[in-house]
Design an enzyme around this catalytic site. Structure first.
Site, PDB file in Angstrom:
ATOM      1  CB  THR A  72      46.754 112.121  28.613  1.00  0.00           C
ATOM      2  OG1 THR A  72      46.195 110.879  29.012  1.00  0.00           O
ATOM      3  CG2 THR A  72      46.452 112.380  27.148  1.00  0.00           C
TER       4      THR A  72
ATOM      5  CB  CYS B  51      51.148  71.194  21.875  1.00  0.00           C
ATOM      6  SG  CYS B  51      52.859  71.234  21.295  1.00  0.00           S
TER       7      CYS B  51
ATOM      8  CG  LEU C  25      47.557 101.624  28.379  1.00  0.00           C
ATOM      9  CD1 LEU C  25      47.811 103.037  27.855  1.00  0.00           C
ATOM     10  CD2 LEU C  25      46.668 101.678  29.610  1.00  0.00           C
TER      11      LEU C  25
ATOM     12  CD  GLU D  16      46.248  76.833  20.571  1.00  0.00           C
ATOM     13  OE1 GLU D  16      47.371  76.911  21.106  1.00  0.00           O
ATOM     14  OE2 GLU D  16      45.757  75.756  20.180  1.00  0.00           O
TER      15      GLU D  16
ATOM     16  CB  SER E 299      53.271  98.386  28.851  1.00  0.00           C
ATOM     17  OG  SER E 299      53.436  97.801  30.131  1.00  0.00           O
TER      18      SER E 299
ATOM     19  CG  HIS F 262      49.694  75.027  19.161  1.00  0.00           C
ATOM     20  ND1 HIS F 262      49.545  75.254  20.514  1.00  0.00           N
ATOM     21  CD2 HIS F 262      50.908  74.449  19.000  1.00  0.00           C
ATOM     22  CE1 HIS F 262      50.636  74.849  21.149  1.00  0.00           C
ATOM     23  NE2 HIS F 262      51.480  74.350  20.247  1.00  0.00           N
TER      24      HIS F 262
END
Length: 558
Positions: A195, A386, A15, A525, A13, A523
């Site tokens: 792979t 926040c 990647l 961002e 995971s 927020h």
């Protein structure tokens, strides 16, 4: 007719499926296509709203109030389409929907099973995310399947997209598989076997990838790509090298130069103009040729995982590009600032600006309060987001307004001076009236999504936003309206209030007292893009540049 691209991942995971999917979408968008992205998450949580940032990274919030996976932040930063609740769903949401239908009797007495009911529901959610049957329907929908091929949790999603591709017919779908080639230093070579195995597993499920995006810490030689092609049944031109890059904004150009968008357009029979990536080239040029550097201290609670503050990090970098400087971000654990008096000064003196982001729970809060006090007393540009606004309010109440026991009921339920507290009634993003108390469920009980507030003329906030500010929210506690007059009398400026409940949205110090000190309950961002930055972050970094130019920042200790 909407075409689909399904993006899967293998070997390990993290990647970068989200960046890869967003980059492909950006290239297709540059060809004049209307594109959207959908994230399918295999965990059983209904949404990531109650998940720890240490495990999952930040929670990205959409305009319509959905708490979603952080990959949707990548999507919004890379393409023009805005994400919605329909662009992200989980195993939990799928099962919740199916069980609700079963309870209503929608299945007419049938035995409810993974196939066809769960897989069928997944397909309906994918179509909904693509806007099929509505005016929002797109030319291409890119659906990213979370997790890793071989995980038991992902199997229903993979089966669902296999079925959907079959139903769509030839040339209406494509499969892109992201994989990993490890470099074995002792052997001095890249290894292709992982792979080969992940593609073998994918083919066992019934999916033959059209493209392999091969991640590695270096470019993949042609002979290795030919070997991968031979053993995975993917044409050599479909084996694409994705080496590490120093900025994610180089990925669209990297993929385009290897023909990914051309391959996808050929597969989907899309006749489009050539890709125009000039805006991406200009963006990369800006990141590689800054005219200076500023240092920003981000004092947070989840600093061990940088993805916890992904959108904040990107917003600071965007503002740096807008101001033609590189922004160096140092993440500081707020607990380390809770020591003796002067601990904050020792760690923060070398920075041109200080940012305190959001968070939940009491851990590290006193360090954040000490940070807000240091920035206020030493004239350092301060941006509180926040919780960062709430600790600035608590700090001001304690040390300026004379409310020495001021606190939030989140951290001290019995505080005698609750300047921050739960409110029991508020208007939700859709206009409905919601209620909450300390015993309410945690999931979905916050003020969420885009809401508007009036801004007081003559304030710093008004210089940045104008008369009205519309930003996305994700919080449960509010500034207690009973203490606003006391804070105002002590000199704190409440520069924006919600239009209905008159809840505090922005606090600041007068510029006659402090050059740049502001806290926002929302927020910002989440709305920053690499093209324009965000006005609040742009102004914050400009204030950091001005402080540095004034010579007030102390040099870092050797």
């Amino acid at each position: 007719m909407t075409k689909f691209v399904f993006v899967t991942g293998g070997v390990v995971s993290s990647l970068g499926k989200g960046v890869a999917a967003a980059s492909l979408a950006a290239i297709l968008e540059s060809r004049g296509l209307k594109v959207t992205l959908i994230k399918l998450d295999p965990y059983i949580n209904v949404d990531p709203g109650t998940m720890s940032p240490f495990q999952h990274g930040e929670v990205f919030v959409t305009d319509d109030g959905a708490e979603t996976d952080l990959d949707l932040g990548h999507y919004e930063r890379f393409i023009e389409t805005r994400m919605k609740q329909a662009n992200n769903f989980t195993t939990g949401r799928i099962y919740q929907s199916v069980l609700e239908k079963e309870r209503r009797g929608d299945y007419l007495g049938k035995t409810v099973q993974v196939i066809p009911h769960i897989t069928g529901e997944i397909q309906e959610f994918i179509k909904r995310g693509a806007g099929i049957g509505t005016p929002d329907a797109v030319d291409v929908a890119i659906a990213e399947v979370g997790g890793t091929v071989g995980d038991i949790e992902s199997l229903p999603f993979l089966e669902a997209v296999r079925q959907l591709a079959l139903k769509l017919g030839p040339n209406n779908s494509a499969f892109v598989h992201l994989t990993y080639l490890p470099w074995i230093a002792a052997a001095g070579e890249l290894k292709t076997k992982p792979t080969q195995h992940t593609v073998q597993k994918l083919r066992e499920i019934g999916i033959q990838p059209d493209v392999l995006l091969c991640r590695a810490d270096r470019a993949i030689p042609q002979d290795e790509r030919d070997k991968i092609s031979l053993f995975t049944n993917v044409p050599a031109w479909g084996v694409i090298s994705m080496p590490d890059v120093d900025t994610i904004y180089k990925v669209p150009r990297l993929l385009h130069e290897q023909g990914l968008d051309g391959l996808i357009c050929d597969k989907l029979r899309l006749n489009t103009p050539p890709a125009n990536l000039k805006r991406w080239d200009d963006l990369v040029h800006e990141t590689e040729h800054p005219q200076g550097e500023v240092r920003v201290a981000m004092v947070g609670k989840y600093v061990e995982l940088s993805d916890s503050y992904k959108s904040v990090n990107e917003a600071l970098r965007h503002a740096g590009m807008k101001n033609h400087v590189r922004v160096r971000i140092d993440h500081i654990d707020s607990e380390t600032l809770e020591g003796p008096a002067g601990a904050a000064a020792q760690k923060l003196a070398a920075y041109d600006a200080i940012l305190v982001p959001g968070g939940f729970g009491a851990r590290g809060v006193e360090g954040k309060i000490a940070t807000a006090r240091y920035a206020r007393e030493h004239q350092v540009p301060y941006l509180g987001i926040c919780l960062g606004m709430q600790v600035a309010t608590i700090e001001y109440a304690r040390h300026v307004a004379g409310l020495r026991k001021a606190n939030s009921t989140e951290f001290d339920p019995h505080t005698p001076e609750p300047v921050i507290a739960l409110i029991d009634e508020w208007e939700d993003q859709d206009g409905s009236i919601q209620k909450r108390d300390a015993s309410s469920d945690l999931g979905g009980t916050m003020r969420l999504g885009a809401q508007s507030s009036d801004v007081q003329p003559g304030t710093l906030a008004h210089q940045i936003y104008g008369d009205v500010v519309t930003e996305r929210h994700r919080h449960r506690y509010e500034a207690n309206t009973h203490y606003l007059d006391k804070l105002r009398e002590a000199g704190l400026v409440i520069s924006a209030l919600t239009q209905r409940e008159h809840l505090t949205e922005i606090v600041e110090l007068p510029q006659s007292v402090h050059p740049w000190y502001i806290g926002v309950q929302f927020h910002p961002e989440f709305k920053s893009t690499p093209w324009n930055g965000h006005p609040l972050f742009n102004a914050f970094i400009k204030a950091a540049i001005d402080r540095q130019a004034s010579g007030k920042t102390r040099p870092p200790r050797a």
